[in-house]
Write a protein that holds these residues in place. Sequence first.
Motif, PDB file in Angstrom:
ATOM      1  N   ASP A  15       1.129  13.683   0.873  1.00  0.00           N
ATOM      2  CA  ASP A  15       1.025  13.042  -1.121  1.00  0.00           C
ATOM      3  C   ASP A  15       2.341  14.405  -1.181  1.00  0.00           C
ATOM      4  O   ASP A  15       2.029  14.895  -2.625  1.00  0.00           O
ATOM      5  N   ARG A  40       1.014  13.295  13.814  1.00  0.00           N
ATOM      6  CA  ARG A  40       1.369  11.535  12.656  1.00  0.00           C
ATOM      7  C   ARG A  40       0.399  11.967  10.716  1.00  0.00           C
ATOM      8  O   ARG A  40      -0.005  11.608  10.636  1.00  0.00           O
ATOM      9  N   HIS A  99       3.358  13.959   9.895  1.00  0.00           N
ATOM     10  CA  HIS A  99       4.728  12.713   9.453  1.00  0.00           C
ATOM     11  C   HIS A  99       3.653  11.470   9.751  1.00  0.00           C
ATOM     12  O   HIS A  99       4.196  10.806  10.681  1.00  0.00           O
ATOM     13  N   THR A 118       3.957   7.153   9.345  1.00  0.00           N
ATOM     14  CA  THR A 118       4.785   6.344   9.785  1.00  0.00           C
ATOM     15  C   THR A 118       5.050   5.832   8.097  1.00  0.00           C
ATOM     16  O   THR A 118       3.803   5.608   7.254  1.00  0.00           O
ATOM     17  N   ARG A 119       5.120   4.976   7.473  1.00  0.00           N
ATOM     18  CA  ARG A 119       5.517   3.956   7.058  1.00  0.00           C
ATOM     19  C   ARG A 119       3.625   2.891   6.674  1.00  0.00           C
ATOM     20  O   ARG A 119       3.821   2.994   5.556  1.00  0.00           O
ATOM     21  N   LEU A 120       3.785   2.813   8.002  1.00  0.00           N
ATOM     22  CA  LEU A 120       2.937   1.417   8.031  1.00  0.00           C
ATOM     23  C   LEU A 120       1.561   2.687   7.653  1.00  0.00           C
ATOM     24  O   LEU A 120       0.361   2.412   6.905  1.00  0.00           O
ATOM     25  N   ASP A 121       1.446   3.538   8.413  1.00  0.00           N
ATOM     26  CA  ASP A 121      -0.086   4.630   7.742  1.00  0.00           C
ATOM     27  C   ASP A 121       0.134   4.767   6.279  1.00  0.00           C
ATOM     28  O   ASP A 121      -1.250   4.871   5.762  1.00  0.00           O
ATOM     29  N   ARG A 122       1.270   5.309   5.257  1.00  0.00           N
ATOM     30  CA  ARG A 122       1.439   5.752   4.129  1.00  0.00           C
ATOM     31  C   ARG A 122       0.637   4.212   3.532  1.00  0.00           C
ATOM     32  O   ARG A 122      -0.282   4.211   2.478  1.00  0.00           O
ATOM     33  N   LEU A 123       1.447   2.842   3.790  1.00  0.00           N
ATOM     34  CA  LEU A 123       0.503   1.543   3.165  1.00  0.00           C
ATOM     35  C   LEU A 123      -0.720   1.325   3.296  1.00  0.00           C
ATOM     36  O   LEU A 123      -1.310   1.088   2.605  1.00  0.00           O
ATOM     37  N   ARG A 124      -1.745   1.800   4.648  1.00  0.00           N
ATOM     38  CA  ARG A 124      -2.899   1.786   5.436  1.00  0.00           C
ATOM     39  C   ARG A 124      -3.853   2.606   4.032  1.00  0.00           C
ATOM     40  O   ARG A 124      -4.476   2.318   3.664  1.00  0.00           O
ATOM     41  N   TRP A 183      -2.912   3.857   1.126  1.00  0.00           N
ATOM     42  CA  TRP A 183      -2.476   3.251  -0.453  1.00  0.00           C
ATOM     43  C   TRP A 183      -3.175   2.057  -0.120  1.00  0.00           C
ATOM     44  O   TRP A 183      -4.168   2.434  -1.254  1.00  0.00           O
TER      45      TRP A 183
END
Length: 84
Positions: free
Chosen positions: A18, A60, A63, A65-71, A73
């Motif tokens: 973040d 990970r 760093h 991934t977009r999917l990790d950040r979406l999860r 959130w």
Amino acid sequence: MEPSKSEFWAGTFHGRHDGVPAKVTATLDDTRPEPYAWTCTCGASRSFPTNDGVFDTAWRHTHPTRLDRLRSWAARLLRTRAAR
């Protein structure tokens, strides 16, 4: 975090959480039931019985991934709604 006397340094990963810098240190310690582990400056940590997955998950974590950040959130959103 500095490894203890029984721990051997296995790798370090630098990244962000973040927008805040984070550092993950992977170690090997034969005195633990699961000798392979990583610890982050954010307080998160994981341990493994073998070295499979140690470096992938540490990478990970710093760093995502977009999917990790979406999860992440979505989890924060659900915790906020459940607290109301």
